[in-house]
Scaffold this active site. Structure first.
Site, short mmCIF file in Angstrom:
data_model
loop_
_atom_site.label_atom_id
_atom_site.label_comp_id
_atom_site.label_asym_id
_atom_site.label_seq_id
_atom_site.Cartn_x
_atom_site.Cartn_y
_atom_site.Cartn_z
N TYR A 117 32.79 30.15 39.21
CA TYR A 117 32.96 28.87 38.52
C TYR A 117 31.64 28.10 38.41
O TYR A 117 31.46 27.31 37.50
CB TYR A 117 33.98 27.99 39.26
CG TYR A 117 35.40 28.17 38.81
CD1 TYR A 117 36.00 29.41 38.83
CD2 TYR A 117 36.14 27.07 38.38
CE1 TYR A 117 37.31 29.57 38.44
CE2 TYR A 117 37.46 27.22 37.98
CZ TYR A 117 38.04 28.47 38.01
OH TYR A 117 39.34 28.61 37.62
N LYS B 226 37.52 41.95 46.01
CA LYS B 226 37.43 43.15 45.16
C LYS B 226 36.24 43.96 45.66
O LYS B 226 35.31 44.30 44.92
CB LYS B 226 37.27 42.72 43.69
CG LYS B 226 37.40 43.83 42.67
CD LYS B 226 38.79 44.42 42.54
CE LYS B 226 38.77 45.62 41.61
NZ LYS B 226 40.06 46.36 41.58
#
Ligand code: IPM
Ligand code: MG
Length: 356
Positions: free
Chosen positions: A141, A191
């Protein structure tokens, strides 16, 4: 005197906030507390009034308060603006300004709303009470470099997902501390099979976990976590993850309860005021019609009392009043069930008030 800065925002924001503040006033009356309310602009209404989604005056008023209550931001009116001044930038800006790095998003199934749940009854029978702890001021972000440009006549865009070990550690600590007060389990979601940033995340999270031997620790890749949330959410207590994965998983966790209109959230930093807001958006389609469900905002008041103001007893009273109101079968449109009593935003708050 406790100072609350209120950012009602856009769409249904002003009406849900107005009702939640009535509940706060009742809590004050009942427990002998006084709350001073200061209003400030954020999002689309701030753009209309000042040209930008987060005026400095708003930041200053938030900083000078004990806690911030936010309604919702955004709406179709501002969708085509320059991305730099969209309403959402106001929300991202206030998170960054107040260093609200920890976003607590509890998703639980209210027993009275069991039938609204999207999952099969045999799955929900095992329970659904998950707290997503989302890192809120880092990751993709805010990462640099970011941008858009033309390369040999073709458009390209890029962002950077980056985490510093200190950012991972501090959100990890929040998650483990939260787990200690709940089901004593933390699942870290990343991930790490693909992303370097996730391998750093994972290594640091393991170090934090080692400091909490009383909390059961597990790790999961985000794609699997998304699947497990619908397959068997009862396996989760606290899920801790980065900004983008947390954005997605918290919507998923909220949505499977079937009552996104019910769920509050807290955004906390270190030391300064926390910010409390319902998980749902500004719902421009029903704004100003007294149809919105005020319960997520009322429950955000409860989280504020508990996490920022040290008023646990008051928070319990709000939670109990909401549960009782549901048990009395009052329902706004979003959680309507056959045979229940249909009410609007104000009438729902009236019922909660009567139960406090
Ligand atoms: C949320 C929202 C925001 C986010 C948007 C409105 C910027 O989706 O709070 O989850 O992505 O963080
Ligand atoms: Mg989101």
């Amino acid at each position: 005197m406790t100072k609350i800065c209120v950012l009602a925002g856009d769409g249904i924001g002003p009406e849900i906030v107005a009702q939640a503040l009535r509940v706060l006033a009742k809590v004050g009356e009942r427990f002998g507390r006084s709350f001073e309310i200061e209003n400030a602009l954020i999002g689309g209404c701030a753009i209309d009034a000042t040209g930008g989604p987060l005026p400095q005056e708003t930041v200053d008023k938030c900083r000078a308060s004990d806690a911030v209550l936010l309604g919702a931001v955004g709406g179709p009116k501002w969708d085509d603006l320059d991305p730099a001044i969209r309403p959402e930038k106001g929300l991202l800006g206030i998170r960054k300004e107040l260093v609200l790095f920890a976003n607590l998003r509890p998703a639980k199934l209210f027993s009275e709303l069991r039938d609204a749940c999207y999952l099969r009854p045999d799955i929900t029978a095992k329970g659904l009470d998950v707290m997503v702890v989302r890192e809120l001021t880092g990751g993709i972000y805010f990462g640099e470099p970011r941008g858009e440009e033309l390369r040999e006549g073709k458009r390209v865009g890029w962002n950077t997902m980056i985490y510093h070990e200190d950012e991972v550690r501090r959100i990890g600590v929040v998650a483990f501390e939260a787990a200690r007060k709940r089901g004593k389990k933390v699942c870290s979601v990343d991930k790490a099979n693909v992303l370097d940033v996730s391998r750093v995340w994972r290594a640091v999270m393991r170090e934090v976990a080692a400091q909490y031997p009383d909390v059961e620790f597990s790790e999961m890749y985000v794609d699997n976590a998304a699947m497990q949330l619908v397959r068997d959410p009862s396996q989760f207590d606290v899920m801790v993850t980065g900004n983008l994965f947390g954005d997605i998983l918290s919507d998923e966790a909220a949505a499977i309860t079937g009552s996104i209109g019910m769920l509050p959230s807290a955004s906390l930093g270190s030391g300064g005021p926390g910010l409390y807001e319902p998980i749902h958006g500004s719902a421009p389609d029903i704004a100003g019609q007294n149809k919105a469900n005020p319960l997520a905002t009322i429950l955000s008041i409860s989280m504020m009392l508990r996490h920022s103001l040290g008023m646990a007893e008051e928070a319990d009273a709000v939670d109990a009043a909401v549960e009782k109101t549901l048990a009395q079968d009052y329902r706004t449109g979003d959680i309507m069930q056959p045979g229940a009593i249909p009410v609007g935003c104000k009438e729902m708050a009236d019922a909660v008030l009567a139960n406090i």
